[in-house]
Design an enzyme around this catalytic site. Sequence first.
Site, PDB file in Angstrom:
ATOM      1  N   ILE A  42       1.117  14.649  -5.374  1.00 55.37           N
ATOM      2  CA  ILE A  42       1.311  13.751  -4.227  1.00 55.37           C
ATOM      3  C   ILE A  42       0.816  12.375  -4.626  1.00 55.37           C
ATOM      4  CG2 ILE A  42       0.737  13.292  -1.819  1.00 55.37           C
ATOM      5  CD1 ILE A  42       0.290  16.305  -1.502  1.00 55.37           C
ATOM      6  N   VAL A  45      -0.138   5.559  -2.632  1.00 55.37           N
ATOM      7  CA  VAL A  45       0.445   4.223  -2.536  1.00 55.37           C
ATOM      8  C   VAL A  45      -0.655   3.207  -2.839  1.00 55.37           C
ATOM      9  CG1 VAL A  45       1.636   2.579  -1.056  1.00 55.37           C
ATOM     10  CG2 VAL A  45       2.098   5.030  -0.819  1.00 55.37           C
ATOM     11  N   VAL A  47      -1.645  -0.284  -3.248  1.00 55.06           N
ATOM     12  CA  VAL A  47      -1.231  -1.659  -3.008  1.00 55.06           C
ATOM     13  C   VAL A  47      -2.478  -2.530  -2.904  1.00 55.06           C
ATOM     14  CG1 VAL A  47       0.871  -0.959  -1.816  1.00 55.06           C
ATOM     15  CG2 VAL A  47      -1.203  -1.335  -0.490  1.00 55.06           C
ATOM     16  N   ALA A  50      -6.370  -5.452   2.114  1.00 55.99           N
ATOM     17  CA  ALA A  50      -7.280  -6.427   2.698  1.00 55.99           C
ATOM     18  C   ALA A  50      -8.169  -5.718   3.709  1.00 55.99           C
ATOM     19  CB  ALA A  50      -6.491  -7.553   3.373  1.00 55.99           C
ATOM     20  N   LYS A  78     -12.510 -12.356   0.850  1.00 53.85           N
ATOM     21  CA  LYS A  78     -11.625 -12.702   1.971  1.00 53.85           C
ATOM     22  C   LYS A  78     -12.450 -13.296   3.105  1.00 53.85           C
ATOM     23  CE  LYS A  78      -8.597 -10.759   5.492  1.00 53.85           C
ATOM     24  NZ  LYS A  78      -8.061  -9.533   6.106  1.00 53.85           N
ATOM     25  N   LEU A 331      -4.261   8.024   7.826  1.00 45.32           N
ATOM     26  CA  LEU A 331      -2.898   8.056   8.360  1.00 45.32           C
ATOM     27  C   LEU A 331      -2.609   9.313   9.154  1.00 45.32           C
ATOM     28  CD1 LEU A 331      -0.856   6.630   5.339  1.00 45.32           C
ATOM     29  CD2 LEU A 331      -1.535   5.455   7.434  1.00 45.32           C
ATOM     30  N   THR A 342      -6.791  -3.711   9.451  1.00 46.05           N
ATOM     31  CA  THR A 342      -7.664  -2.737  10.119  1.00 46.05           C
ATOM     32  C   THR A 342      -7.563  -1.330   9.548  1.00 46.05           C
ATOM     33  OG1 THR A 342      -5.938  -2.480  11.803  1.00 46.05           O
ATOM     34  CG2 THR A 342      -7.761  -3.978  12.305  1.00 46.05           C
ATOM     35  N   ILE A 344      -8.395   0.233   6.655  1.00 43.21           N
ATOM     36  CA  ILE A 344      -9.609   0.813   6.071  1.00 43.21           C
ATOM     37  C   ILE A 344     -10.733   0.843   7.091  1.00 43.21           C
ATOM     38  CG2 ILE A 344     -11.420   0.385   4.355  1.00 43.21           C
ATOM     39  CD1 ILE A 344      -9.263  -0.263   2.358  1.00 43.21           C
TER      40      ILE A 344
END
Length: 499
Positions: A42, A45, A47, A50, A78, A331, A342, A344
Amino acid sequence: MTAAVRRIVIVGGGTAGWMAAALIAKVIGPDAAVELVESEEIGIVGVGEATIPPIQHVNAVLGIDEGEFLRETRATIKLAIRFDDWGAIGESYYHSFGAAGRNVAFCPFHHYWHRARGLAGTADYWDYDLNTLCAREGRFAPIRGDDPTWSLPYAYHFDSALYGRYLRRYSEARGVTRTEGMVRTVERDGGTGDVTALVLADGRRIAGDLFIDCSGARGLLIQRELNVGYEDWGHWLPCDRAMAVPSERFEESALYTRSIAHPVGWQWRIPLQHRNGNGLVYSSRHCSDEQAAAILLNNLDGAALGEPRIIPFRTGRARRQWSHNVVAVGLSSGFLEPLESTSIYLIQSAIVRLLHLFPQAGGAAAPLRAEYNRQSQVEYETVRDFIILHYHATRRDDSAFWRDLRAMTVPDRLAAKIDLFRASGVLTQDALDIFMEPSWVQVLMGQGIVPAAHHRLADGPTDAELAAQLADLAALKREPLPHMPTHDAFLAAQGCRRG
């Protein structure tokens, strides 16, 4: 669930699974054995991700050194999100982690600024915000001290795949067991309905007392096994797909995420040390995948480093995020698009909430589950409303996408909040809302909702006194900037490498 929880099984890795493992191992320690089951089959993702400032609380609890964290996750600092073309095409504003000006008792700063807008010399609202000033000039250094005038809250951009690996190493060093394998079946107690064990494809049986479902949108335990149901919010948030692609890094690392509105959705740009993360969040009802790819690839600041990947999603939440002895995190618990970074935080919050409400031996679990689910629902709904605000408070009418969002009926709580601010400049803080008053003010005013009136306390100073106070405050806010290194110089001092 009245016996002591001695065996905790986490289903799924990635950021959700390994953050859960790390925090539980650190906080609960040897009192419970933690086993994480995941499969290399599996994919994750990975990416550019932020975050918002509470991520620092996780790092502090885990005892993570910031320099090491920055190096291992290829992170940057950030301070804000810059929103381009949201209120109207050609307009930009910052939603920073800071607060403009300086409040006085019972009267927030934006009331004084609203009154002074017509006075000569009054600066832009964001010129009184240190986070925005640093973001614009590319300068950063942590500011220690208690003076709120110079408060500089910050978070990070990082590579989510590297972050998951970093947390895995941390967790395994503290006794977490990782088991490779695919879950084939789930065993449950015939009387209580609780999950008792996972059976893997090769026949191994993983027993547990408490199961944490970090299996992603599949919701392997919370949905497929327990079938708690899903509350769909697509009528308020019609974007249902994201397309992601990395690109070459900027010559200088920005201190903010960019969110750029397009006729069919919005694009993110996230600066990392070694590359940029890019993506387009869009509505498949208003845009084909081919059109989305063209928009994304034609709006990169550097050459693409791969092919765009499509990530379908469904905005909403599991109707119960703790059911029986299964807690959904990440998720599997729900999805809110990453407009305000939001994702994480909601993982972090779910784990911290579980640790606060952790089931005790001999105690009744039902009241703990009920309170956990109540808090989770309220938190998801308040984040949802803040995201809806960005879409609804727009003057754009250049596409069907924006016209539909302008015309939609928003949740009652959000409608009341907008009406109150538009009429009076007053905002009320909702319970469990992670976004404080300065955040709401920045987005409301940034997208063109300016109050019709200000608080009467703001009428206290004379015009001359108010103008002088604001001038002094603007100069005070800028005072730290000349003493700060550039963002890249700060990262280099932490041992970070570019490229």
